[in-house]
Structure formats: C-alpha cells, structure tokens
Design a protein around this motif. Structure first.
Motif, PDB file in Angstrom:
ATOM      1  N   PRO A  51       0.818  -1.220   0.000  1.00  0.00           N
ATOM      2  CA  PRO A  51       0.000   0.000   0.000  1.00  0.00           C
ATOM      3  C   PRO A  51       0.849   1.267   0.000  1.00  0.00           C
ATOM      4  CG  PRO A  51      -0.817  -1.575   1.597  1.00  0.00           C
ATOM      5  CD  PRO A  51       0.494  -2.112   1.115  1.00  0.00           C
ATOM      6  N   GLY A  52       0.644   2.084  -1.021  1.00  0.00           N
ATOM      7  CA  GLY A  52       1.307   3.373  -1.085  1.00  0.00           C
ATOM      8  C   GLY A  52       2.784   3.336  -1.380  1.00  0.00           C
ATOM      9  N   ALA A  53       3.341   2.152  -1.671  1.00  0.00           N
ATOM     10  CA  ALA A  53       4.794   2.079  -1.826  1.00  0.00           C
ATOM     11  C   ALA A  53       5.245   1.226  -2.999  1.00  0.00           C
ATOM     12  CB  ALA A  53       5.406   1.533  -0.534  1.00  0.00           C
ATOM     13  N   ALA A  54       4.338   0.823  -3.864  1.00  0.00           N
ATOM     14  CA  ALA A  54       4.694  -0.054  -4.968  1.00  0.00           C
ATOM     15  C   ALA A  54       5.052   0.732  -6.225  1.00  0.00           C
ATOM     16  CB  ALA A  54       3.545  -1.009  -5.275  1.00  0.00           C
ATOM     17  N   VAL A  55       6.058   0.234  -6.940  1.00  0.00           N
ATOM     18  CA  VAL A  55       6.418   0.762  -8.246  1.00  0.00           C
ATOM     19  C   VAL A  55       6.091  -0.313  -9.267  1.00  0.00           C
ATOM     20  CG1 VAL A  55       8.286   1.613  -9.713  1.00  0.00           C
ATOM     21  CG2 VAL A  55       8.265   2.164  -7.274  1.00  0.00           C
ATOM     22  N   VAL A  56       5.351   0.063 -10.311  1.00  0.00           N
ATOM     23  CA  VAL A  56       4.873  -0.894 -11.300  1.00  0.00           C
ATOM     24  C   VAL A  56       5.470  -0.566 -12.658  1.00  0.00           C
ATOM     25  CG1 VAL A  56       2.845  -1.946 -12.370  1.00  0.00           C
ATOM     26  CG2 VAL A  56       2.716  -1.087 -10.007  1.00  0.00           C
ATOM     27  N   VAL A  57       6.137  -1.533 -13.247  1.00  0.00           N
ATOM     28  CA  VAL A  57       6.726  -1.367 -14.571  1.00  0.00           C
ATOM     29  C   VAL A  57       6.229  -2.492 -15.466  1.00  0.00           C
ATOM     30  CG1 VAL A  57       8.862  -1.321 -15.919  1.00  0.00           C
ATOM     31  CG2 VAL A  57       8.790  -0.250 -13.653  1.00  0.00           C
ATOM     32  N   ARG A  58       5.767  -2.140 -16.634  1.00  0.00           N
ATOM     33  CA  ARG A  58       5.295  -3.133 -17.586  1.00  0.00           C
ATOM     34  C   ARG A  58       6.252  -3.217 -18.762  1.00  0.00           C
ATOM     35  NH1 ARG A  58       0.521  -5.697 -18.236  1.00  0.00           N
ATOM     36  NH2 ARG A  58      -0.560  -4.329 -16.768  1.00  0.00           N
ATOM     37  N   GLY A  59       6.723  -4.448 -19.049  1.00  0.00           N
ATOM     38  CA  GLY A  59       7.532  -4.669 -20.230  1.00  0.00           C
ATOM     39  C   GLY A  59       6.642  -4.942 -21.426  1.00  0.00           C
ATOM     40  N   GLU A  60       7.236  -5.490 -22.463  1.00  0.00           N
ATOM     41  CA  GLU A  60       6.465  -5.804 -23.657  1.00  0.00           C
ATOM     42  C   GLU A  60       5.382  -6.841 -23.354  1.00  0.00           C
ATOM     43  OE1 GLU A  60       7.179  -7.579 -28.185  1.00  0.00           O
ATOM     44  OE2 GLU A  60       8.867  -7.248 -26.821  1.00  0.00           O
ATOM     45  N   HIS A  61       5.746  -7.877 -22.622  1.00  0.00           N
ATOM     46  CA  HIS A  61       4.788  -8.903 -22.220  1.00  0.00           C
ATOM     47  C   HIS A  61       5.042  -9.336 -20.787  1.00  0.00           C
ATOM     48  CE1 HIS A  61       3.134  -9.425 -26.239  1.00  0.00           C
ATOM     49  NE2 HIS A  61       4.358  -9.478 -26.719  1.00  0.00           N
ATOM     50  N   SER A  62       5.458  -8.422 -19.945  1.00  0.00           N
ATOM     51  CA  SER A  62       5.766  -8.754 -18.560  1.00  0.00           C
ATOM     52  C   SER A  62       5.293  -7.651 -17.628  1.00  0.00           C
ATOM     53  CB  SER A  62       7.273  -8.980 -18.384  1.00  0.00           C
ATOM     54  OG  SER A  62       7.989  -7.782 -18.668  1.00  0.00           O
ATOM     55  N   LEU A  63       5.129  -8.008 -16.368  1.00  0.00           N
ATOM     56  CA  LEU A  63       4.717  -7.058 -15.347  1.00  0.00           C
ATOM     57  C   LEU A  63       5.641  -7.224 -14.155  1.00  0.00           C
ATOM     58  CD1 LEU A  63       2.547  -4.973 -14.429  1.00  0.00           C
ATOM     59  CD2 LEU A  63       1.324  -6.903 -13.401  1.00  0.00           C
ATOM     60  N   VAL A  64       6.270  -6.130 -13.746  1.00  0.00           N
ATOM     61  CA  VAL A  64       7.193  -6.154 -12.610  1.00  0.00           C
ATOM     62  C   VAL A  64       6.690  -5.174 -11.563  1.00  0.00           C
ATOM     63  CG1 VAL A  64       9.553  -5.738 -11.833  1.00  0.00           C
ATOM     64  CG2 VAL A  64       9.142  -6.755 -14.089  1.00  0.00           C
ATOM     65  N   ILE A  65       6.584  -5.639 -10.328  1.00  0.00           N
ATOM     66  CA  ILE A  65       6.133  -4.793  -9.226  1.00  0.00           C
ATOM     67  C   ILE A  65       7.210  -4.809  -8.153  1.00  0.00           C
ATOM     68  CG2 ILE A  65       4.314  -4.363  -7.537  1.00  0.00           C
ATOM     69  CD1 ILE A  65       2.457  -6.044  -9.278  1.00  0.00           C
ATOM     70  N   GLY A  66       7.698  -3.621  -7.808  1.00  0.00           N
ATOM     71  CA  GLY A  66       8.767  -3.521  -6.833  1.00  0.00           C
ATOM     72  C   GLY A  66       8.383  -2.732  -5.607  1.00  0.00           C
ATOM     73  N   HIS A  67       9.076  -3.003  -4.518  1.00  0.00           N
ATOM     74  CA  HIS A  67       8.881  -2.289  -3.268  1.00  0.00           C
ATOM     75  C   HIS A  67      10.229  -1.732  -2.823  1.00  0.00           C
ATOM     76  CE1 HIS A  67       7.883  -2.420   1.304  1.00  0.00           C
ATOM     77  NE2 HIS A  67       7.679  -1.208   0.799  1.00  0.00           N
ATOM     78  N   ASP A  68      10.358  -0.418  -2.872  1.00  0.00           N
ATOM     79  CA  ASP A  68      11.600   0.238  -2.473  1.00  0.00           C
ATOM     80  C   ASP A  68      12.775  -0.246  -3.324  1.00  0.00           C
ATOM     81  OD1 ASP A  68      13.102   2.037  -1.042  1.00  0.00           O
ATOM     82  OD2 ASP A  68      13.562   0.639   0.584  1.00  0.00           O
ATOM     83  N   VAL A  69      12.551  -0.316  -4.628  1.00  0.00           N
ATOM     84  CA  VAL A  69      13.577  -0.737  -5.585  1.00  0.00           C
ATOM     85  C   VAL A  69      13.706   0.349  -6.655  1.00  0.00           C
ATOM     86  CG1 VAL A  69      14.303  -2.522  -7.210  1.00  0.00           C
ATOM     87  CG2 VAL A  69      12.956  -3.151  -5.199  1.00  0.00           C
ATOM     88  N   ALA A  70      14.927   0.626  -7.064  1.00  0.00           N
ATOM     89  CA  ALA A  70      15.155   1.680  -8.062  1.00  0.00           C
ATOM     90  C   ALA A  70      14.414   1.360  -9.354  1.00  0.00           C
ATOM     91  CB  ALA A  70      16.650   1.811  -8.340  1.00  0.00           C
ATOM     92  N   PRO A  71      13.728   2.343  -9.940  1.00  0.00           N
ATOM     93  CA  PRO A  71      12.988   2.105 -11.188  1.00  0.00           C
ATOM     94  C   PRO A  71      13.849   1.528 -12.290  1.00  0.00           C
ATOM     95  CG  PRO A  71      12.336   4.205 -10.229  1.00  0.00           C
ATOM     96  CD  PRO A  71      13.490   3.717  -9.407  1.00  0.00           C
ATOM     97  N   ALA A  72      15.118   1.945 -12.369  1.00  0.00           N
ATOM     98  CA  ALA A  72      15.995   1.425 -13.416  1.00  0.00           C
ATOM     99  C   ALA A  72      16.199  -0.080 -13.263  1.00  0.00           C
ATOM    100  CB  ALA A  72      17.350   2.138 -13.382  1.00  0.00           C
TER     101      ALA A  72
END
Length: 274
Positions: A51-72
């Motif tokens: 809650p309130g702390a997730a970073v969501v990145v979508r690739g071409e056919h993938s989904l990555v969800i991070g917690h306190d991880v650099a976006p790069a």
C-alpha cells in the motif's frame, strides 16, 4: 546453506520451486516509474500488495512490481522477463510473466511462505516469480537471465505440483531452458559434477527429491545432473520428446526403460564432463 563455487559463479544462488498460493494484502497500489499502470489495471491478487509504496513497470509482455527498488532496476528486470518469456514460449508455450521484487529477503520469504531463502536468487510460486534482493544483486547479466528463465519455466509447467513430475525432470527442464541460449560452457555450468567425473566418479542414479533438499551434501551436483539428463534427452530424442515427458513416462516417450536411460545418461556425463 552454502552455495558451491561453480554454480555460484554462474547463478550466484541455487534455484527453488515454492508451490504456494496467490499473494494478498491491503490498500491501494501507487505507481512511481514508467511505463506504469493504475492499480485497477493489475491482476486482483496484486492490487493491494504494498500500500502506497509499490512501483509498477510493464515490459512488452511482462509485469514487474517492486517495493523500495530503483525504477531502473525494475525496468531492466522487465526486459529480462520479456527475454525469459520468449525463451519459455519457444519450447513450452506462453507463460504469464509477473515478477515481484520486494525490498528485503525477509519480505520475499513472507510472500512465498518460505522458511528459508538462503542461497536463493529467486523463487517461483504457482503464478509468479519472487526475486530475492541479496541473491539477485550478485548475479551476472547472463546469470540473471538464466535464473528468471528457470523460474518462469516453473510457473509455466507447474513443475512438481501434485507429484506428477519427477523432480529431476522439473528442475532439469527449467535449467535446460535457462541455459539453452546462454552460451555458458557445459563444464562451467556443471563445475562440481565435472570435478567428480574427472576424478572417475559417476552418479549411480538420477537425483531424487532428497538430493534437492536444502543442505543436501551434493545439492549443486543434483541440479547439474538433472540439467544434463534433460540436455541429453533433448539432444538424442529432440526437445519435443523432452516436453512430452511432462505428460508421459520414460518408456512410452523415449522407448527406454528407466535403467536404460540411466546408463545412457551416465555415458553422456562421461563424454561431456571428462
């Protein structure tokens, strides 16, 4: 557990299948890096993860969800997951690539319901991959690709759930797909087993469940034996035959008795690793 030198060099951590259920939590997902998506666009079981702390990145056919991880780092992981998905699809078929990157190993263990994560770089549940931050950080670029591909194979195949597939096949096949296009020499990827073979010692049988248990004295060799068993089958009978083993048996699929397969595999180890 300690991770033996040769396999640590390649993967920086042993691989594991954790057959656990969906993940859950409370509160809204907040996205902080692109390409990003609102919580409502995510699978139901992932909307309330951090809650309130997730970073969501979508690739071409993938989904990555991070917690306190650099976006790069998450973007790199999404690209890696896309490559892994293509590798799995080429041999097995489509797989849904959802990767979770927690802030700590303790958080990862809680998500997976795992008592121990020592020596691991990633784990697979029934429908997603969970990254172990400390183990993943030690991986080379190639090692990271192998690990993520291995774990996505477990997601795609269901691996040993229900005891339908022998563990040497589930772990060996996951490594087979992971190593298939990695360009790592066989004797490097199977360093511990190669040392034994050069000393004149060949395994008497294919590895069983106890050989893959945490702390097993020949844990690295068990993975290497399983991988090379699947590599042998793919080379001699074809990749389609290797895939068919998931729904069949050795005799019906390969035309060999288990004893004959063991003899042929041991001969293969001698030729590849001596």
């Amino acid at each position: 557990m300690s991770v033996p030198k040769g396999r640590r060099t390649v993967l920086a951590g042993m691989l594991a299948l954790m057959s656990v259920g969906p993940l859950a939590g409370t509160g809204p997902l907040l996205a902080g890096a692109g390409p990003l998506h609102r919580a409502g666009e995510l699978p139901v079981g992932l909307r309330d993860l951090w809650p309130g702390a997730a970073v969501v990145v979508r690739g071409e056919h993938s989904l990555v969800i991070g917690h306190d991880v650099a976006p790069a780092v998450l973007r790199d992981l999404a690209a890696r997951a896309d490559r892994a998905r293509r590798a799995v699809a080429a041999i097995w078929g489509p797989v849904r690539a959802v990767i979770l990157f927690p802030a700590t190993d303790t958080e990862a263990a809680a998500l997976a319901g795992a008592e121990s994560t020592r020596g691991l770089a990633a784990m697979a549940t029934a429908d997603r991959v969970i990254v172990l931050p400390s183990g993943y950080a030690r991986l080379s670029t190639t090692g990271g690709d192998v690990v993520i591909t291995h774990e996505l194979v477990h997601v795609a195949t269901g691996a040993t759930r229900g005891g339908r597939v022998p563990m040497w096949l589930s772990e060996g096949f996951a490594d087979y797909v992971g190593y298939r296009d990695a360009g790592i020499p066989v004797r490097t990827a199977a360093a511990e087993l190669a040392a034994e073979v050069r000393a004149g010692v060949l395994p008497a049988r294919l590895p069983g469940p106890a050989d893959f248990a945490p702390g097993a004295p020949r844990l690295a060799q068990a993975y290497e034996e399983a991988w090379l068993a699947c590599r042998f089958i793919a080379e001699r009978f074809g990749e389609k035959a290797l895939v068919r083993l998931y729904g069949g048996d050795v005799a019906g699929t390969l035309g060999l008795s288990p004893a004959q397969l063991t003899v042929a595999w041991r001969d293969y180890l001698g030729k590849e690793l001596a």
